[in-house]
Design a protein around this motif. Sequence first.
Motif, PDB file in Angstrom:
ATOM      1  N   PRO A  80       0.897 -25.351 -29.229  1.00 14.31           N
ATOM      2  CA  PRO A  80       1.984 -25.877 -30.051  1.00 14.31           C
ATOM      3  C   PRO A  80       3.156 -24.907 -30.169  1.00 14.31           C
ATOM      4  CG  PRO A  80       0.024 -25.382 -31.390  1.00 14.31           C
ATOM      5  CD  PRO A  80      -0.379 -25.256 -29.963  1.00 14.31           C
ATOM      6  N   LYS A  81       4.368 -25.441 -30.024  1.00 15.51           N
ATOM      7  CA  LYS A  81       5.619 -24.671 -30.238  1.00 15.51           C
ATOM      8  C   LYS A  81       5.666 -23.385 -29.429  1.00 15.51           C
ATOM      9  CE  LYS A  81       6.343 -26.570 -34.836  1.00 15.51           C
ATOM     10  NZ  LYS A  81       6.936 -26.360 -36.145  1.00 15.51           N
ATOM     11  N   ASP A 141       8.999 -31.863 -22.506  1.00 17.26           N
ATOM     12  CA  ASP A 141       7.843 -31.357 -23.237  1.00 17.26           C
ATOM     13  C   ASP A 141       6.657 -32.284 -23.007  1.00 17.26           C
ATOM     14  OD1 ASP A 141       6.013 -30.377 -25.017  1.00 17.26           O
ATOM     15  OD2 ASP A 141       7.371 -30.334 -26.734  1.00 17.26           O
ATOM     16  N   ALA A 142       5.713 -31.836 -22.185  1.00 21.26           N
ATOM     17  CA  ALA A 142       4.538 -32.661 -21.898  1.00 21.26           C
ATOM     18  C   ALA A 142       3.372 -32.305 -22.814  1.00 21.26           C
ATOM     19  CB  ALA A 142       4.126 -32.486 -20.435  1.00 21.26           C
ATOM     20  N   GLY A 143       3.627 -31.459 -23.803  1.00 20.51           N
ATOM     21  CA  GLY A 143       2.570 -31.052 -24.728  1.00 20.51           C
ATOM     22  C   GLY A 143       2.297 -32.122 -25.764  1.00 20.51           C
ATOM     23  N   TYR A 144       1.066 -32.183 -26.185  1.00 17.12           N
ATOM     24  CA  TYR A 144       0.707 -33.151 -27.220  1.00 17.12           C
ATOM     25  C   TYR A 144      -0.450 -32.553 -28.004  1.00 17.12           C
ATOM     26  CZ  TYR A 144       0.494 -37.715 -29.362  1.00 17.12           C
ATOM     27  OH  TYR A 144       0.554 -38.742 -30.273  1.00 17.12           O
ATOM     28  N   ASN A 145      -0.095 -31.705 -28.962  1.00 19.50           N
ATOM     29  CA  ASN A 145      -1.094 -30.963 -29.713  1.00 19.50           C
ATOM     30  C   ASN A 145      -1.407 -31.688 -31.029  1.00 19.50           C
ATOM     31  OD1 ASN A 145      -1.022 -28.517 -27.885  1.00 19.50           O
ATOM     32  ND2 ASN A 145       1.121 -28.672 -28.484  1.00 19.50           N
ATOM     33  N   PRO A 146      -2.546 -31.367 -31.639  1.00 22.65           N
ATOM     34  CA  PRO A 146      -2.922 -32.027 -32.898  1.00 22.65           C
ATOM     35  C   PRO A 146      -1.768 -31.989 -33.897  1.00 22.65           C
ATOM     36  CG  PRO A 146      -4.708 -30.610 -32.144  1.00 22.65           C
ATOM     37  CD  PRO A 146      -3.561 -30.398 -31.202  1.00 22.65           C
ATOM     38  N   GLY A 147      -1.587 -33.115 -34.588  1.00 25.88           N
ATOM     39  CA  GLY A 147      -0.498 -33.214 -35.549  1.00 25.88           C
ATOM     40  C   GLY A 147       0.821 -33.625 -34.905  1.00 25.88           C
ATOM     41  N   ASN A 148       0.730 -34.227 -33.685  1.00 25.22           N
ATOM     42  CA  ASN A 148       1.954 -34.673 -33.000  1.00 25.22           C
ATOM     43  C   ASN A 148       2.949 -33.555 -32.737  1.00 25.22           C
ATOM     44  OD1 ASN A 148       1.240 -37.288 -32.629  1.00 25.22           O
ATOM     45  ND2 ASN A 148       2.461 -38.120 -34.334  1.00 25.22           N
ATOM     46  N   ILE A 149       2.446 -32.407 -32.336  1.00 27.89           N
ATOM     47  CA  ILE A 149       3.332 -31.266 -32.104  1.00 27.89           C
ATOM     48  C   ILE A 149       3.373 -30.965 -30.604  1.00 27.89           C
ATOM     49  CG2 ILE A 149       3.654 -28.798 -32.554  1.00 27.89           C
ATOM     50  CD1 ILE A 149       2.253 -29.356 -35.273  1.00 27.89           C
ATOM     51  N   GLY A 150       4.549 -30.750 -30.086  1.00 35.70           N
ATOM     52  CA  GLY A 150       4.719 -30.479 -28.664  1.00 35.70           C
ATOM     53  C   GLY A 150       4.498 -29.012 -28.328  1.00 35.70           C
ATOM     54  N   ASP A 151       4.681 -28.695 -27.043  1.00 38.11           N
ATOM     55  CA  ASP A 151       4.562 -27.313 -26.572  1.00 38.11           C
ATOM     56  C   ASP A 151       5.863 -26.544 -26.763  1.00 38.11           C
ATOM     57  OD1 ASP A 151       2.008 -27.858 -25.790  1.00 38.11           O
ATOM     58  OD2 ASP A 151       2.398 -27.794 -23.630  1.00 38.11           O
ATOM     59  N   SER A 175      20.690 -29.158 -23.024  1.00 37.98           N
ATOM     60  CA  SER A 175      21.633 -30.274 -22.799  1.00 37.98           C
ATOM     61  C   SER A 175      20.924 -31.618 -22.896  1.00 37.98           C
ATOM     62  CB  SER A 175      22.299 -30.133 -21.429  1.00 37.98           C
ATOM     63  OG  SER A 175      21.332 -30.223 -20.403  1.00 37.98           O
ATOM     64  N   ALA A 176      19.594 -31.601 -22.751  1.00 37.90           N
ATOM     65  CA  ALA A 176      18.791 -32.826 -22.878  1.00 37.90           C
ATOM     66  C   ALA A 176      17.378 -32.396 -23.234  1.00 37.90           C
ATOM     67  CB  ALA A 176      18.801 -33.623 -21.579  1.00 37.90           C
ATOM     68  N   ILE A 177      16.706 -33.173 -24.085  1.00 32.63           N
ATOM     69  CA  ILE A 177      15.383 -32.747 -24.557  1.00 32.63           C
ATOM     70  C   ILE A 177      14.543 -33.962 -24.932  1.00 32.63           C
ATOM     71  CG2 ILE A 177      16.226 -32.416 -26.943  1.00 32.63           C
ATOM     72  CD1 ILE A 177      14.304 -29.932 -27.085  1.00 32.63           C
ATOM     73  N   THR A 178      13.239 -33.875 -24.627  1.00 36.38           N
ATOM     74  CA  THR A 178      12.306 -34.929 -25.052  1.00 36.38           C
ATOM     75  C   THR A 178      11.729 -34.549 -26.411  1.00 36.38           C
ATOM     76  OG1 THR A 178      10.493 -33.787 -23.934  1.00 36.38           O
ATOM     77  CG2 THR A 178      11.559 -35.595 -22.740  1.00 36.38           C
ATOM     78  N   ILE A 220       7.545 -37.820 -23.649  1.00 36.58           N
ATOM     79  CA  ILE A 220       6.760 -38.096 -22.442  1.00 36.58           C
ATOM     80  C   ILE A 220       5.544 -38.979 -22.757  1.00 36.58           C
ATOM     81  CG2 ILE A 220       5.456 -37.020 -20.556  1.00 36.58           C
ATOM     82  CD1 ILE A 220       8.522 -36.509 -20.484  1.00 36.58           C
ATOM     83  N   GLY A 221       4.945 -38.790 -23.937  1.00 41.67           N
ATOM     84  CA  GLY A 221       3.715 -39.495 -24.318  1.00 41.67           C
ATOM     85  C   GLY A 221       3.721 -40.996 -24.058  1.00 41.67           C
ATOM     86  N   PRO A 222       4.650 -41.730 -24.669  1.00 36.23           N
ATOM     87  CA  PRO A 222       4.634 -43.194 -24.498  1.00 36.23           C
ATOM     88  C   PRO A 222       4.833 -43.624 -23.039  1.00 36.23           C
ATOM     89  CG  PRO A 222       6.371 -42.513 -26.037  1.00 36.23           C
ATOM     90  CD  PRO A 222       5.684 -41.286 -25.602  1.00 36.23           C
ATOM     91  N   VAL A 223       5.546 -42.827 -22.275  1.00 32.06           N
ATOM     92  CA  VAL A 223       5.792 -43.187 -20.871  1.00 32.06           C
ATOM     93  C   VAL A 223       4.507 -43.017 -20.052  1.00 32.06           C
ATOM     94  CG1 VAL A 223       7.343 -42.877 -18.901  1.00 32.06           C
ATOM     95  CG2 VAL A 223       8.135 -42.301 -21.195  1.00 32.06           C
ATOM     96  N   THR A 224       3.675 -42.075 -20.458  1.00 33.41           N
ATOM     97  CA  THR A 224       2.441 -41.792 -19.716  1.00 33.41           C
ATOM     98  C   THR A 224       1.551 -43.029 -19.623  1.00 33.41           C
ATOM     99  OG1 THR A 224       2.519 -39.459 -20.295  1.00 33.41           O
ATOM    100  CG2 THR A 224       0.388 -40.321 -19.663  1.00 33.41           C
ATOM    101  N   ILE A 225       1.342 -43.715 -20.760  1.00 27.65           N
ATOM    102  CA  ILE A 225       0.504 -44.916 -20.712  1.00 27.65           C
ATOM    103  C   ILE A 225       1.147 -45.988 -19.821  1.00 27.65           C
ATOM    104  CG2 ILE A 225      -0.447 -46.836 -22.069  1.00 27.65           C
ATOM    105  CD1 ILE A 225      -1.090 -45.018 -24.264  1.00 27.65           C
ATOM    106  N   SER A 226       2.455 -46.114 -19.915  1.00 34.65           N
ATOM    107  CA  SER A 226       3.103 -47.158 -19.097  1.00 34.65           C
ATOM    108  C   SER A 226       2.970 -46.847 -17.602  1.00 34.65           C
ATOM    109  CB  SER A 226       4.562 -47.375 -19.519  1.00 34.65           C
ATOM    110  OG  SER A 226       5.350 -46.282 -19.136  1.00 34.65           O
ATOM    111  N   MET A 227       2.877 -45.555 -17.259  1.00 29.16           N
ATOM    112  CA  MET A 227       2.664 -45.184 -15.845  1.00 29.16           C
ATOM    113  C   MET A 227       1.269 -45.603 -15.383  1.00 29.16           C
ATOM    114  SD  MET A 227       5.368 -43.813 -14.529  1.00 29.16           S
ATOM    115  CE  MET A 227       6.219 -45.043 -15.458  1.00 29.16           C
TER     116      MET A 227
END
Lengths: 287, 287
Positions: free
Chosen positions: B212-213, B228-238, B249-252, B258-265
């Motif tokens: 996390p962080k 940010d492809a991290g998904y740590n307990p408590g909805n916290i990214g890397d 200039s751009a950030i997820t 990334i999370g919601p897109v992963t399932i759709s992939m």
Amino acid sequence: MDPLILDGRKVAQSVKNQLKLQIAELKQQDVTPKLATILVGNDEASKTYVQMKANTCHKLGMESERVFLPEETTTEELLSVIHQLNHDDTVHGILLQHPVPSQINERLAFDSIALEKDVDGVTSHGFGENTFQLGAYPCCTPAAILQVIDFYNLDLEGKHAVVIGRSPILGKPVSMMLLNRNATITVCHSKTENLPDVVKHADVVVAAVGQPKFVKGEWLKEGAIILDAGYNPGNIGDVEYETCYNKSSAITPVPGGIGPVTISMLLKHTVEAAMKQSNNLAMKLNM
Amino acid sequence: MDPLILDGRKVAQSVKNQLKLQIAELKQQDVTPKLATILVGNDEASKTYVQMKANTCHKLGMESERVFLPEETTTEELLSVIHQLNHDDTVHGILLQHPVPSQINERLAFDSIALEKDVDGVTSHGFGENTFQLGAYPCCTPAAILQVIDFYNLDLEGKHAVVIGRSPILGKPVSMMLLNRNATITVCHSKTENLPDVVKHADVVVAAVGQPKFVKGEWLKEGAIILDAGYNPGNIGDVEYETCYNKSSAITPVPGGIGPVTISMLLKHTVEAAMKQSNNLAMKLNM
């Protein structure tokens, strides 16, 4: 201080000494490791390469089977030859000499080689297994680079290795192998912006770009290790040796660097394949 | 200037809209895409993940088959289940939920999934094919990262992408996919020396480290793109979002990146697998 010259001939000799013992042991079990090479067409350089490979086989007491196919061979005809060799129990390793004539789907041909006989490490399945360290044979030039690193006890852990080139049989696999040795890796290529700036951060440079004297001494960090996998016409590497020599702490010459080790890796994989396949056969017969 | 927020929910929605059309078309041919998920053991987070995947299948009109195996399942038992699903013509995609209990050889289980049903992109063969751009399904999180990049038309060519993490299902495949998009790539990991200095050169940062962080704003080059492809307990990214936000200039965001897109992939690959497998079946029947 002068850099350490990484002497590929010495590395290759140590590999071959080990192989001779293993081959003698296999022969006591009536197994002679056999490499099949396939050459499609009339490329003179390719002819020389397969001849060199066959000669080295024979010098070590291994067998080689050389298949020559005409320039106009179709993909289907080539696949049929590979299929036969896949099912020939006396053949332990298969090498399809790159490049093949343009009408052939080379990737399909590579990928039709049975994984356990892919001693040249060209299948995409083998690349995946090798990247995940599952035991497939790596491509021979990347394997040679690692062999040189190991022979000279060069430390990779945490070091920044910059690979210039991203081909399926060199840049990509060597990057993954260096990563598995705990190097931080960077892969550069024709679209890389500010290449000299990237190379400037490298503790280890792998030149796999296929252009003579491409890497210049002025790009290097003082004390970098230079591994030149290039082999251009006229025995010229991808590295400008004279200028890189002075900046490096260790460097492979061309010729006499990675090249000679590459063939010994092919034979090492073939001997390993012969050991595995004869063990499997013995187990089957005992069942 | 505030950075562009890369909205994964919007990306996922656009993918799903496309999938609905394809699923409707398949149903006209009496084919309903079907994903089989295998969950071994009682991990609560894993249960939630497979439940989410099944729910999303059903919302889109796809079928799901959920296989639950007890905590004490052996590798052989799991391989036998996978073998059955491989040979079940109504199943188009197979997902084995990671991680499995420690007595199981997870790599062997992954690699026993048939390549054409490996919609989660976990086989080593699939990794090789995907790296060589031969059509296998990539891992879903790397595919999601590329989908976000494409949705927002972010330019990768010649850019320096730094991937932090080197796992077989995230760091390694996303590195190869970014390389295939003509980025210069660097792969960092736990043994990397001077990580902040390496990240400083990144035009694009992919955080795939599972802490996390972990990535701090002060490490970044001004204007970097942060994925940010991290998904740590408590909805916290890397990524330490607050400090990285100001430099990028751009950030997820996490959640909603990334999370919601992963399932759709995963579902996209399953629908593609259903299309391919039903075409192949139709060709066989017409022969």
